[in-house]
Design an enzyme around this catalytic site. Structure first.
Site, PDB file in Angstrom:
ATOM      1  N   ARG A 231       0.830  -1.218   0.000  1.00 18.76           N
ATOM      2  CA  ARG A 231       0.000   0.000   0.000  1.00 18.76           C
ATOM      3  C   ARG A 231       0.862   1.265   0.000  1.00 18.76           C
ATOM      4  O   ARG A 231       0.487   2.261  -0.614  1.00 18.76           O
ATOM      5  CB  ARG A 231      -0.942  -0.003   1.202  1.00 18.76           C
ATOM      6  CG  ARG A 231      -2.117  -0.937   1.001  1.00 18.76           C
ATOM      7  CD  ARG A 231      -3.091  -0.885   2.159  1.00 18.76           C
ATOM      8  NE  ARG A 231      -4.218  -1.765   1.892  1.00 18.76           N
ATOM      9  CZ  ARG A 231      -5.187  -2.021   2.766  1.00 18.76           C
ATOM     10  NH1 ARG A 231      -5.166  -1.474   3.975  1.00 18.76           N
ATOM     11  NH2 ARG A 231      -6.182  -2.814   2.444  1.00 18.76           N
TER      12      ARG A 231
ATOM     13  N   GLY B 105     -11.630  -5.405   2.112  1.00 20.43           N
ATOM     14  CA  GLY B 105     -13.079  -5.217   2.234  1.00 20.43           C
ATOM     15  C   GLY B 105     -13.684  -4.394   1.105  1.00 20.43           C
ATOM     16  O   GLY B 105     -14.788  -4.696   0.627  1.00 20.43           O
TER      17      GLY B 105
ATOM     18  N   GLY C 293      -7.584  -9.642   0.953  1.00 17.93           N
ATOM     19  CA  GLY C 293      -6.377  -9.948   1.717  1.00 17.93           C
ATOM     20  C   GLY C 293      -5.767 -11.314   1.465  1.00 17.93           C
ATOM     21  O   GLY C 293      -4.626 -11.427   1.023  1.00 17.93           O
TER      22      GLY C 293
HETATM   23  C1  3PG Z   1      -8.564  -2.252   5.102  1.00 15.02           C
HETATM   24  O1  3PG Z   1      -7.449  -2.602   5.497  1.00 15.02           O
HETATM   25  O2  3PG Z   1      -9.403  -3.056   4.658  1.00 15.02           O
HETATM   26  C2  3PG Z   1      -8.875  -0.795   5.096  1.00 15.02           C
HETATM   27  O3  3PG Z   1      -7.756  -0.049   5.470  1.00 15.02           O
HETATM   28  C3  3PG Z   1     -10.069  -0.483   5.969  1.00 15.02           C
HETATM   29  O4  3PG Z   1      -9.792  -0.816   7.300  1.00 15.02           O
HETATM   30  P1  3PG Z   1     -11.002  -1.186   8.281  1.00 15.02           P
HETATM   31  O5  3PG Z   1     -11.474  -2.538   7.857  1.00 15.02           O
HETATM   32  O6  3PG Z   1     -10.398  -1.163   9.660  1.00 15.02           O
HETATM   33  O7  3PG Z   1     -12.072  -0.149   8.087  1.00 15.02           O
HETATM   34 MG    MG Z   2     -10.400  -4.500   6.869  1.00 20.81          MG
END
Ligand code: 3PG
Ligand code: MG
Length: 407
Positions: free
Chosen positions: A39, A380, A357
């Site tokens: 990122r 997400g 992920g």
């Molecule tokens: C992620 O890593 O999916 C984003 O940075 C959002 O983070 P969060 O799920 O804590 O909102």
């Molecule tokens: Mg997340």
């Protein structure tokens, strides 16, 4: 989601201006070490372009989930250092994202400077999308650039609210992500296929429902395939599966049939009686899973069938591993299919888009990240986009000059 008309850095003249850049510096950290800097690296082009054009770049981001409190271990300070190293210049860091501390850091900036402000989630107003926090953030800058596609599913003050108060633009990473996703599902070369893996149907119901409308081939792997198999009467032994989802699984298969979407499930499996490294494994046909065994990967015949099917596709979207790839040898199916996807992509026969992920770690593990057309930085947000949802961070980029704004 519907295509949103947004402005890019091509429409921004930032020289001498203050630009609030919403990044996603929420990188994975283990024992104080960044375990994946993707990122940060993918953000560099936007920062470099803005700085080179003479902007004063004010980077804001959340990090982890401090829930509106100052949690020292969730400070962005070490991440800011890593970003500075990646940029090849020391990074100024301010201990708060709003208020006098942030203002002083901004006031001290020269054209071309970059500062990083402290974790936006140290303020409860961030996740609450509090208009006062959004205004305070906006008051630091002349323009807002959102480069955090991976946080665009959150309607938070720094991802959504702030765009109501400043002329807003997509950064280069955001632009690249949106273009890639558009190529994958909104405007793809057909036939389009999707590989959906992972543990549970229950978390991916909306996603599967949306994909059935958009893809011609849906390949289901991971433990969620076990639920589909069991729903059709296949004996899956002690495999992970969701007994309460059988009706839903059958309804999904019926809907796929109606839509002309071919659903492909494993025809054989690699099984073991325990999920750990170096256990004895058995490859069996899907109708011969021993009662005491678990399905832990797709079998070799399934891999051959999937590779042959994928070779007929022009576009492939991939979310979720096919097996329990974290422990060898249950990574073999995912590795083999990933390598074939990489090869077809490199030969120019396939456009491949992956995200989420686990998917990215599985592809990295298979050694193919460079061979895939596009790998999203999002977890997400990628899933919500596959679900066909409108992402608030992207909707907010429709220019304030082009829409009526509820404040
Ligand atoms: C992620 O890593 O999916 C984003 O940075 C959002 O983070 P969060 O799920 O804590 O909102
Ligand atoms: Mg997340």
């Amino acid at each position: 989601m519907a295509t949103v008309a947004f402005k890019t850095l091509d429409q921004l003249q930032p020289a001498g201006k203050k630009v609030l850049l919403r990044a996603d510096l929420n990188v994975p950290v283990n024992g104080g070490q960044i375990t994946d800097a993707t990122r940060l690296l993918r953000l560099l082009p936007t920062i470099q372009e803005l700085a080179q054009k003479g902007a004063r770049v004010i980077v804001v981001s959340h990090f982890d989930r401090p829930k509106g409190k100052r949690v020292p271990e969730m400070s962005l300070a070490p991440i800011a250092d890593a970003l500075g190293d990646a940029l090849g210049r020391p990074m100024t860091f301010a201990d708060d994202c709003i208020g006098p501390v942030a203002q002083a850091a901004v006031d001290a900036m020269q054209d071309g400077d970059v500062v990083v402000l402290e974790n936006t989630r140290f303020h409860a107003g961030e996740e609450a999308n509090d208009p006062d926090l959004a205004k305070s953030l906006a008051s630091l800058a002349d323009f807002y650039v959102n480069d955090a596609f991976s946080a665009a599913h959150r309607a938070h003050a720094s991802t959504e609210g702030v765009a109501r108060h400043l002329p807003s633009f997509a950064g280069r990473l955001m632009e690249t992500e949106l273009n890639a996703l558009n190529i994958a599902l909104e405007n793809p070369e057909r036939p389009v296929g999707a590989i959906i893996g992972g543990a549970k149907i229950s978390t991916k119901l909306d996603l599967i429902g949306n994909l059935l409308e958009k893809v011609q081939v849906l390949i289901i792997g991971g433990a969620m395939a076990n639920t589909f198999l069991a729903a059709q009467g296949v004996k899956v032994g002690r495999s992970l599966q969701e007994g309460e989802m059988h009706d839903t699984a059958r309804a999904i298969l019926a809907k796929a049939k109606e839509k002309g979407c071919e659903v492909i499930l494993p025809v054989d499996a690699v099984t073991a009686t325990e999920f750990k490294a170096n256990v004895p494994t058995r490859v069996v046909g899907i109708d011969a899973i021993p009662d005491d065994a678990m399905i832990l990967d797709v079998g070799p015949q399934t891999v051959r069938d999937l590779c042959a099917k994928i070779a007929t596709l022009k576009t492939l979207v991939w979310n979720g591993p096919l097996g329990a790839f974290e422990i060898a040898p249950f990574d073999a199916g995912t590795n083999a299919v990933a390598q074939e996807v990489g090869r077809l992509t490199q030969e120019g026969r396939l456009k491949s888009i992956a995200g989420g992920g686990d998917t990215v770690s599985a592809l990295r593990h298979a050694g193919v990240t460079k061979d895939i057309s596009y790998i999203s930085t999002a977890g997400g947000a990628f899933l919500e986009w596959l679900e066909g949802k409108t992402l608030p961070g992207i909707m907010a980029l429709e220019s304030v000059f082009e829409r009526a704004l509820p404040i």
